[in-house]
Motif scaffolding. Sequence first.
Motif, PDB file in Angstrom:
ATOM      1  N   LYS A 162       2.919   5.880  -2.945  1.00 38.19           N
ATOM      2  CA  LYS A 162       4.079   6.639  -3.411  1.00 38.19           C
ATOM      3  C   LYS A 162       4.153   6.711  -4.929  1.00 38.19           C
ATOM      4  N   SER A 163       3.475   5.819  -5.639  1.00 37.63           N
ATOM      5  CA  SER A 163       3.507   5.844  -7.097  1.00 37.63           C
ATOM      6  C   SER A 163       2.569   6.887  -7.688  1.00 37.63           C
ATOM      7  N   ILE A 164       1.756   7.539  -6.872  1.00 38.67           N
ATOM      8  CA  ILE A 164       0.872   8.602  -7.364  1.00 38.67           C
ATOM      9  C   ILE A 164       1.746   9.782  -7.779  1.00 38.67           C
ATOM     10  N   VAL A 211       1.433  12.196   0.453  1.00 40.07           N
ATOM     11  CA  VAL A 211       0.309  11.414   0.970  1.00 40.07           C
ATOM     12  C   VAL A 211       0.831  10.257   1.817  1.00 40.07           C
ATOM     13  N   SER A 212       1.879   9.592   1.356  1.00 41.11           N
ATOM     14  CA  SER A 212       2.469   8.487   2.114  1.00 41.11           C
ATOM     15  C   SER A 212       2.999   8.976   3.453  1.00 41.11           C
ATOM     16  N   ALA A 272       0.835  -1.204   0.000  1.00 37.79           N
ATOM     17  CA  ALA A 272       0.000   0.000   0.000  1.00 37.79           C
ATOM     18  C   ALA A 272       0.868   1.251   0.000  1.00 37.79           C
ATOM     19  N   ASP A 273       1.951   1.216   0.762  1.00 37.63           N
ATOM     20  CA  ASP A 273       2.880   2.346   0.778  1.00 37.63           C
ATOM     21  C   ASP A 273       3.465   2.565  -0.615  1.00 37.63           C
ATOM     22  N   GLY A 299       5.080   9.654   8.820  1.00 38.53           N
ATOM     23  CA  GLY A 299       6.517   9.758   8.636  1.00 38.53           C
ATOM     24  C   GLY A 299       6.982   8.693   7.669  1.00 38.53           C
ATOM     25  N   GLU A 300       8.258   8.372   7.736  1.00 39.53           N
ATOM     26  CA  GLU A 300       8.774   7.309   6.882  1.00 39.53           C
ATOM     27  C   GLU A 300       8.125   5.987   7.265  1.00 39.53           C
TER      28      GLU A 300
END
Length: 86
Positions: free
Chosen positions: A11-13, A20-21, A6-7, A27-28
């Motif tokens: 992040k691919s958006i 957003v992530s 899901a992360d 955070g990370e």
Amino acid sequence: TGIRAADGFVKSIPVVGTYVSFFLFGGEFPGDSIIPRLYIIHVLLIPGILLGVLVERRLTGEGLEVSDRGRVPADVVRQYQEAHGS
């Protein structure tokens, strides 16, 4: 795991994915905020949605009816009754 996937999807958006992530996971990855958020979804939101769907189906009369052949969909029982004049 599924959360890591899901992360990656978030992040691919384009343009806003990393922001957003960062917001979603606190955070990370994996962050400190994700566990309480997932807990709240797991304990409150999902059972609440299921309960709402069950109540809605009960109030509208949709669902399963008991016939001489066991539990069958209500629309099948109605079609049978209309076809056979019961």
